[in-house]
Design an enzyme around this catalytic site. Sequence first.
Site, short mmCIF file in Angstrom:
data_model
loop_
_atom_site.label_atom_id
_atom_site.label_comp_id
_atom_site.label_asym_id
_atom_site.label_seq_id
_atom_site.Cartn_x
_atom_site.Cartn_y
_atom_site.Cartn_z
CG ASP A 157 -2.24 0.73 0.94
OD1 ASP A 157 -2.16 1.79 0.31
OD2 ASP A 157 -3.31 0.30 1.39
CG HIS A 192 -0.99 2.27 -3.25
ND1 HIS A 192 -2.26 2.74 -3.44
CD2 HIS A 192 -1.05 0.93 -3.42
CE1 HIS A 192 -3.07 1.71 -3.70
NE2 HIS A 192 -2.36 0.60 -3.69
#
Length: 362
Positions: A221, A244
């Site tokens: 993430d 991310h």
Amino acid sequence: MQGFFTYILILIIASPCLCIRLNVGTENAIINVMQFGALGDGTSDDSQAFASAWDSACKAGGTSTLVIPAGQLFMVTKINFSGPCTAKMNIQLEGNIVAPSKEAWKLDGTYWISIQYVNGLTLDGNGKGGIDGDGSTWWQCESCKRPKVYVLYFHACNDLIVRNLGISNSPQSHVSVNTCNGATFSNISINAPATSPNTDGFDISDSSNILIQDSNIKSGDDCIAVNGGCSFINATRVTCGPGHGIRSRKMQGGSGYAKHITFDQIILQNVKNPIIIDQNYGLDNEATNVEVSFVTYRGFRGTSASDVAINLVCGPSTGCFNILFDQNNIVSAQPGGNTSATCKNAQGTATNTIPNVSGLTN
Ligand SMILES: *[C@@H]1O[C@H](CO)[C@@H](O)[C@H](O)[C@H]1NC(C)=O
Ligand SMILES: *[C@@H]1O[C@H](CO)[C@@H](O)[C@H](O)[C@H]1NC(C)=O
Ligand SMILES: *[C@@H]1O[C@H](CO)[C@@H](O)[C@H](O)[C@H]1NC(C)=O
Ligand SMILES: *[C@@H]1O[C@H](CO)[C@@H](O)[C@H](O)[C@H]1NC(C)=O
Ligand SMILES: *[C@@H]1O[C@H](CO)[C@@H](O)[C@H](O)[C@H]1NC(C)=O
């Protein structure tokens, strides 16, 4: 007169002794968890030994070094290293710490290893130490209510130094920095597979003067998430991806500020959403009162997994101000693909940046 001189003489002779006594009281202590009954066999719970060793080190004078020795694997169900300490604390973490199996997690908090109310702490892995959250059993179990936990949680630790350390496989986020003023993280390696859900690298909130440098963050993430109440955050020479990118966010309905944040020389490797400011995090169409300002993105290089490489979603009432882009080159990870930028309610400037950030207002 004679008595007066004698008195002075005694004082002079006595004072070096006094200094020596003071030195004894502030002697530096080296405290090894093995002396407190830790087994380091990878299966016995060494939590109690760690807690006793910490207490002893924390209550000493001078500088205390808590040694977690190399070549051992320490299973701990929970660690709560809490201050304030009378000693200046060092933790020398050259061994490896591993989380218990899923069933044995103690889910009475938001962390597995917590360090709180300790000022001036240095945590050094010397390039050998590691902390592993053994998250794979959690990720695989979709029906399990996963703990909202951090592997390593720093709360109210001012003047913190963390360096040369590996942190891997959190069930969720890896490192949380909360209510800390003055922290430097150097040579930190975070490692979780791209497929591990919600495994952020760093989550920073209500903190200021935080530097993350020369580090490598692979996760499922966000690489670095800057939440509300932050100022003077600096991330330099950090490699992100897979996972991310870098997000400045605040939960919907919150208030506060996030300002003076600089990301410099960030290398991206197949990163989803490399740069995001999201004032509507969590819910749609409702702005937060968090003010985001003076955020600089400089020297981002590398590849984006998504077309929208830069995504600024600021609220209609609050907005984002003084967002600066300079010398960035974010290209698509797909051959022949393009990257783009979208901006909503964002004010700032962009120079020498790919993709073209054209939606900023002046
Ligand atoms: C950690 O330990 C400190 C000191 O014993 C205590 O005050 C604090 O509540 C503990 N934190 C948690 C969440 O257990
Ligand atoms: C930085 O960390 C890596 C691996 O974690 C290690 O090999 C290297 O020695 C560390 N650098 C320093 C200066 O300790
Ligand atoms: C951020 O930290 C780096 C050191 O890693 C330093 O060179 C740079 O000047 C800092 N940037 C800001 C804006 O403070
Ligand atoms: C990328 O942009 C170029 C130029 O605008 C265009 O010719 C090309 O088709 C685009 N590629 C993709 C995969 O959309
Ligand atoms: C970038 O955007 C500006 C403003 O919309 C435009 O004038 C310029 O041609 C664009 N540059 C590229 C390379 O697309």
